[in-house]
Design a protein around this motif. Structure first.
Motif, PDB file in Angstrom:
ATOM      1  N   CYS A   1       0.851  -1.200   0.000  1.00 62.17           N
ATOM      2  CA  CYS A   1       0.000   0.000   0.000  1.00 62.17           C
ATOM      3  C   CYS A   1       0.881   1.243   0.000  1.00 62.17           C
ATOM      4  O   CYS A   1       2.026   1.211   0.435  1.00 62.17           O
ATOM      5  CB  CYS A   1      -0.939   0.002   1.200  1.00 62.17           C
TER       6      CYS A   1
ATOM      7  N   THR B   1       1.364   5.563   0.862  1.00 63.46           N
ATOM      8  CA  THR B   1       0.855   6.717   1.594  1.00 63.46           C
ATOM      9  C   THR B   1       0.075   7.554   0.591  1.00 63.46           C
ATOM     10  O   THR B   1       0.277   7.440  -0.619  1.00 63.46           O
ATOM     11  CB  THR B   1       1.997   7.566   2.195  1.00 63.46           C
ATOM     12  N   SER B   2      -0.826   8.413   1.072  1.00 66.84           N
ATOM     13  CA  SER B   2      -1.660   9.193   0.156  1.00 66.84           C
ATOM     14  C   SER B   2      -0.847  10.136  -0.719  1.00 66.84           C
ATOM     15  O   SER B   2      -1.259  10.461  -1.827  1.00 66.84           O
ATOM     16  CB  SER B   2      -2.738   9.962   0.924  1.00 66.84           C
ATOM     17  N   ASP B   3       0.337  10.566  -0.258  1.00 73.61           N
ATOM     18  CA  ASP B   3       1.178  11.439  -1.088  1.00 73.61           C
ATOM     19  C   ASP B   3       2.068  10.633  -2.040  1.00 73.61           C
ATOM     20  O   ASP B   3       2.803  11.204  -2.839  1.00 73.61           O
ATOM     21  CB  ASP B   3       2.023  12.373  -0.224  1.00 73.61           C
TER      22      ASP B   3
ATOM     23  N   MET C   1       8.440  -0.880   5.531  1.00 72.38           N
ATOM     24  CA  MET C   1       8.179   0.368   4.825  1.00 72.38           C
ATOM     25  C   MET C   1       9.410   0.746   4.014  1.00 72.38           C
ATOM     26  O   MET C   1      10.544   0.477   4.433  1.00 72.38           O
ATOM     27  CB  MET C   1       7.890   1.451   5.864  1.00 72.38           C
TER      28      MET C   1
ATOM     29  N   THR D   1      -2.206  -0.734   5.830  1.00 66.24           N
ATOM     30  CA  THR D   1      -2.868   0.386   5.158  1.00 66.24           C
ATOM     31  C   THR D   1      -2.565   1.666   5.934  1.00 66.24           C
ATOM     32  O   THR D   1      -2.693   1.694   7.158  1.00 66.24           O
ATOM     33  CB  THR D   1      -4.388   0.147   5.014  1.00 66.24           C
ATOM     34  N   PHE D   2      -2.117   2.695   5.216  1.00 69.95           N
ATOM     35  CA  PHE D   2      -1.785   3.966   5.850  1.00 69.95           C
ATOM     36  C   PHE D   2      -3.033   4.792   6.112  1.00 69.95           C
ATOM     37  O   PHE D   2      -3.973   4.784   5.300  1.00 69.95           O
ATOM     38  CB  PHE D   2      -0.868   4.796   4.938  1.00 69.95           C
ATOM     39  N   SER D   3      -3.020   5.542   7.202  1.00 72.23           N
ATOM     40  CA  SER D   3      -4.077   6.533   7.429  1.00 72.23           C
ATOM     41  C   SER D   3      -3.937   7.608   6.347  1.00 72.23           C
ATOM     42  O   SER D   3      -2.850   7.781   5.773  1.00 72.23           O
ATOM     43  CB  SER D   3      -3.946   7.143   8.825  1.00 72.23           C
TER      44      SER D   3
ATOM     45  N   ASP E   1      -3.489  10.722   6.454  1.00 74.21           N
ATOM     46  CA  ASP E   1      -2.418  11.696   6.705  1.00 74.21           C
ATOM     47  C   ASP E   1      -1.035  11.028   6.775  1.00 74.21           C
ATOM     48  O   ASP E   1      -0.023  11.709   6.940  1.00 74.21           O
ATOM     49  CB  ASP E   1      -2.692  12.501   7.970  1.00 74.21           C
ATOM     50  N   GLY E   2      -0.979   9.686   6.665  1.00 69.35           N
ATOM     51  CA  GLY E   2       0.293   8.964   6.660  1.00 69.35           C
ATOM     52  C   GLY E   2       0.953   8.820   8.012  1.00 69.35           C
ATOM     53  O   GLY E   2       2.068   8.319   8.112  1.00 69.35           O
ATOM     54  N   ARG E   3       0.279   9.236   9.080  1.00 66.37           N
ATOM     55  CA  ARG E   3       0.885   9.191  10.410  1.00 66.37           C
ATOM     56  C   ARG E   3       0.711   7.855  11.123  1.00 66.37           C
ATOM     57  O   ARG E   3       1.425   7.554  12.064  1.00 66.37           O
ATOM     58  CB  ARG E   3       0.307  10.302  11.281  1.00 66.37           C
TER      59      ARG E   3
ATOM     60  N   ILE F   1      -0.518   3.488  10.705  1.00 64.36           N
ATOM     61  CA  ILE F   1      -0.702   2.349   9.815  1.00 64.36           C
ATOM     62  C   ILE F   1      -1.545   1.320  10.564  1.00 64.36           C
ATOM     63  O   ILE F   1      -1.331   1.080  11.752  1.00 64.36           O
ATOM     64  CB  ILE F   1       0.666   1.782   9.365  1.00 64.36           C
TER      65      ILE F   1
END
Length: 181
Positions: free
Chosen positions: A84, A86-88, A106, A129-131, A133-135, A137
């Motif tokens: 998975c 991160t959103s960025d 990671m 799975t990342f949140s 905001d990536g902070r 998991i």
């Protein structure tokens, strides 16, 4: 009757924007109409890459629009699974059985750079799975008794807690809830 007809038409909208579709049906006895408004987004902007991982000990990242392989992240000692982003798009997490059981790791998404082990227990840890905001998991963890649980880790301090039984966690878009099976 012999005058009944059915005409199907298709439309493609290659330009992003808002469109109004007016639907009208009239068979001379009954008539009705409706209006639907919808938005067309540019798929090239929103197309996330496709990731594959497996027993070949590699993670491959593919362009979703062209099918072209972007990069192969190799050098994994054992099988890799459940990747998975991160959103960025900067980092990816995955599970590997390189230590004799499945743990979460990671790495940087764009390179075959350093890999950090996120979990290290005797449990099997999969499906990270990342949140948004990536902070944090979330991941599934299987105990020695075979019970699957959802765990959450704060990546800034490695603090972990269990949410309860479940598999395949997925964060809500706001990051305040986790759906699971």
């Amino acid at each position: 009757s012999s005058q009944d007809s059915c005409r199907g038409e298709g439309s493609a909208f290659s330009t992003p924007g808002n469109y109004v579709l007016r639907l009208t049906a009239d068979d001379t006895e009954l008539a009705n109409s409706a209006q639907v408004t919808f938005a067309v987004r540019n798929p090239a902007v929103n197309a996330a890459p496709i990731v594959s991982a497996g027993r070949d000990k590699t993670i491959k990242i593919w362009d979703a629009l062209t099918g072209r392989k972007i990069i192969t992240l190799s050098g994994h000692a054992e099988s890799v699974s459940a990747v998975c982003f991160t959103s960025d798009g900067k980092f990816l997490a995955f599970s590997s059985d390189r230590n004799g059981n499945w743990d979460v790791f990671m790495t940087l998404a764009a390179t075959a750079g350093p890999t950090w082990q996120i979990t290290s227990s005797e449990r099997d840890d999969l499906h990270p799975t990342f949140s948004p905001d990536g902070r944090k998991i979330a991941y599934s963890s299987r105990s020695a008794e075979g019970v699957w649980e959802i765990w959450v880790m704060d990546l800034s301090n490695s603090e972990q807690y269990v949410l309860g039984p479940g598999l395949f966690p997925e964060w809500s878009p706001q990051g305040d809830r986790i759906a699971f099976q």
